[in-house]
Design a protein around this motif. Structure first.
Motif, short mmCIF file in Angstrom:
data_model
loop_
_atom_site.label_atom_id
_atom_site.label_comp_id
_atom_site.label_asym_id
_atom_site.label_seq_id
_atom_site.Cartn_x
_atom_site.Cartn_y
_atom_site.Cartn_z
N VAL A 18 29.10 63.76 1.91
CA VAL A 18 29.10 62.63 2.83
C VAL A 18 28.96 61.32 2.07
CG1 VAL A 18 27.81 61.51 4.69
CG2 VAL A 18 28.22 63.97 4.76
N HIS A 19 29.69 60.30 2.54
CA HIS A 19 29.52 58.94 2.02
C HIS A 19 29.01 58.07 3.17
CE1 HIS A 19 30.02 55.37 -0.37
NE2 HIS A 19 30.83 54.84 0.53
N MET A 20 27.86 57.45 2.97
CA MET A 20 27.27 56.63 4.02
C MET A 20 26.73 55.34 3.42
SD MET A 20 24.61 57.70 7.04
CE MET A 20 23.24 58.14 5.99
N THR A 21 27.05 54.23 4.06
CA THR A 21 26.57 52.92 3.61
C THR A 21 25.88 52.22 4.77
OG1 THR A 21 28.61 51.73 4.16
CG2 THR A 21 28.46 52.72 1.96
N ALA A 22 25.05 51.24 4.42
CA ALA A 22 24.39 50.40 5.41
C ALA A 22 24.57 48.95 5.01
CB ALA A 22 22.91 50.74 5.52
N ILE A 35 30.14 55.78 7.95
CA ILE A 35 29.97 57.18 7.59
C ILE A 35 31.34 57.84 7.46
CG2 ILE A 35 28.86 59.36 8.22
CD1 ILE A 35 27.10 57.75 10.16
N SER A 36 31.55 58.54 6.36
CA SER A 36 32.76 59.33 6.16
C SER A 36 32.37 60.61 5.42
CB SER A 36 33.82 58.55 5.38
OG SER A 36 33.33 58.19 4.10
N SER A 37 33.30 61.58 5.38
CA SER A 37 32.96 62.86 4.77
C SER A 37 34.21 63.53 4.21
CB SER A 37 32.29 63.78 5.80
OG SER A 37 32.05 65.06 5.26
N LYS A 38 34.00 64.37 3.19
CA LYS A 38 35.09 65.15 2.60
C LYS A 38 35.37 66.42 3.38
CE LYS A 38 34.03 63.51 -2.07
NZ LYS A 38 33.61 63.92 -3.44
N ALA A 65 23.90 61.99 17.19
CA ALA A 65 24.60 62.92 16.29
C ALA A 65 26.01 62.39 16.06
CB ALA A 65 24.64 64.31 16.89
N PHE A 66 26.41 62.29 14.80
CA PHE A 66 27.73 61.78 14.44
C PHE A 66 28.60 62.94 13.97
CE2 PHE A 66 24.70 58.36 13.89
CZ PHE A 66 25.34 57.29 14.50
N TYR A 67 29.73 63.11 14.63
CA TYR A 67 30.66 64.18 14.27
C TYR A 67 31.73 63.58 13.35
CZ TYR A 67 28.33 66.75 17.96
OH TYR A 67 27.38 67.38 18.73
#
Length: 331
Positions: A126-130, A179-182, A211-213
């Motif tokens: 997961v790639h997550m930034t704020a 939020i993004s994901s592989k 919850a984030f899908y």
């Protein structure tokens, strides 16, 4: 390499450092930068890498000098930092612009604590930034999963701390998550706590409870989270009273509540953490109060004890719920 400029009239888009000037000295690069609009008096600059790719090499920044070619206003700063910052993988550095006879903002470190259920098990994919917003602009997108501190994991409950270095933001307003994901996954985020590292208070609380899908190779999810409430510690009552005086309110406008807290008698039931409470009514909600001065005990929330607290707040109408929690400190 890109730069973002902040001024009294707003901020610029990221400006790519592409237009190099010829006849440069060794280890020195000069760029011409054209801003499409007048930003007013500059107060902050963010300098960093466009993105963090696996092929990104380190860049050592020694010194920065900026000059307005029209007014000849000149700003000079020694940086001596390497991007990305090795301690936390951050691709940005920020610094205030100092003007004669005008107090400049300071660079501070923020502690951002993330409370979640399952992020740690998915962090590799997961790639997550704020991006944190306040009265003095924003921090830009900062990585949350690169270098974690104070990691705590329990069944169905976890938290971790991320440090963000930025020019002080003043009163905080909101946080925007990307939020993004592989791979396909679900991330359950409960809340965020945000404060300056060198100050115990105030603590800004951002309730998420969502919850984030996240789907593989799909556009990143953007979530804007406004500040839910602020924990101001022992000064909370004084701050509240001062607000009423500023608004012309009188002590008679405050409603006093008696709060009794029954701490369980099972092993490990007590706590030394800072406990807060918020009252919710059908007309409004109260500020967050720290429950620190028990009428019965010097050390509240001991195993098997009952503590009574009195708080005064604005009229919230008929109470229908409360929120009570703590900051996890102590035992």
């Amino acid at each position: 390499l890109v730069m973002v400029f902040y001024g009294s009239n707003g901020k610029s888009n990221p400006v790519s450092m592409e237009n190099k000037v010829e006849h440069q000295a060794k280890n020195q690069i000069t760029h011409d930068i054209y801003l499409p609009s007048d930003l007013g008096m500059l107060y902050k600059v963010r300098l960093g890498l466009q993105s963090l790719e696996s092929s990104t090499s380190q860049l050592f920044l020694c010194h920065l000098k900026m000059q307005n070619t029209s007014t000849l206003d000149t700003f000079s700063l020694t940086i001596n930092k390497t991007l990305p910052l090795s301690l936390n993988g951050d691709r940005w550095v920020e610094f205030p612009v100092e003007w004669p006879l005008k107090e400049a903002l300071s660079v501070v470190t923020y502690h951002l604590t993330v409370f979640s259920r399952n992020i740690l098990s998915e962090r590799i994919l997961v790639h997550m930034t704020a991006c944190i917003y306040g009265a003095h602009g924003d921090t830009g997108d900062r990585s949350l999963l690169w270098s974690l501190q104070n990691v705590q994991q329990r069944e169905d409950n976890e938290s971790f701390l991320v440090m963000v270095e930025a020019v002080e933001l003043g009163e905080l307003d909101k946080v925007v998550l990307l939020i993004s994901s592989k791979t396909d996954c679900k991330l359950d985020i409960k809340k965020l706590h945000l404060k300056e590292a060198l100050k115990e208070y105030p603590i800004y609380v951002f309730e998420v409870n969502e919850a984030f899908y996240v789907e593989e190779n799909k556009p990143e999810i953007e979530k804007e989270i406004p500040v839910s409430f602020v924990i101001r510690g022992d000064k909370q009552k004084n701050d509240l009273d001062n607000n009423f005086h500023r608004e012309g309110g009188q002590a008679g406008n405050l409603t006093e509540y008696t709060i009794k807290v029954y701490t369980g008698d099972q092993r490990g039931s007590g706590t030394d953490a800072n406990v807060h409470i918020i009252l919710f009514g059908n007309e409004d909600k109260s500020e967050a109060f720290q429950l620190s001065q028990s009428l019965e005990h010097q050390d509240p929330f001991e195993r098997g004890k009952v503590d009574t607290f009195k708080v005064k707040t604005k009229n919230v109408g008929s109470l229908h719920s409360i929120e009570i929690g703590h900051d996890g400190k102590g035992f």
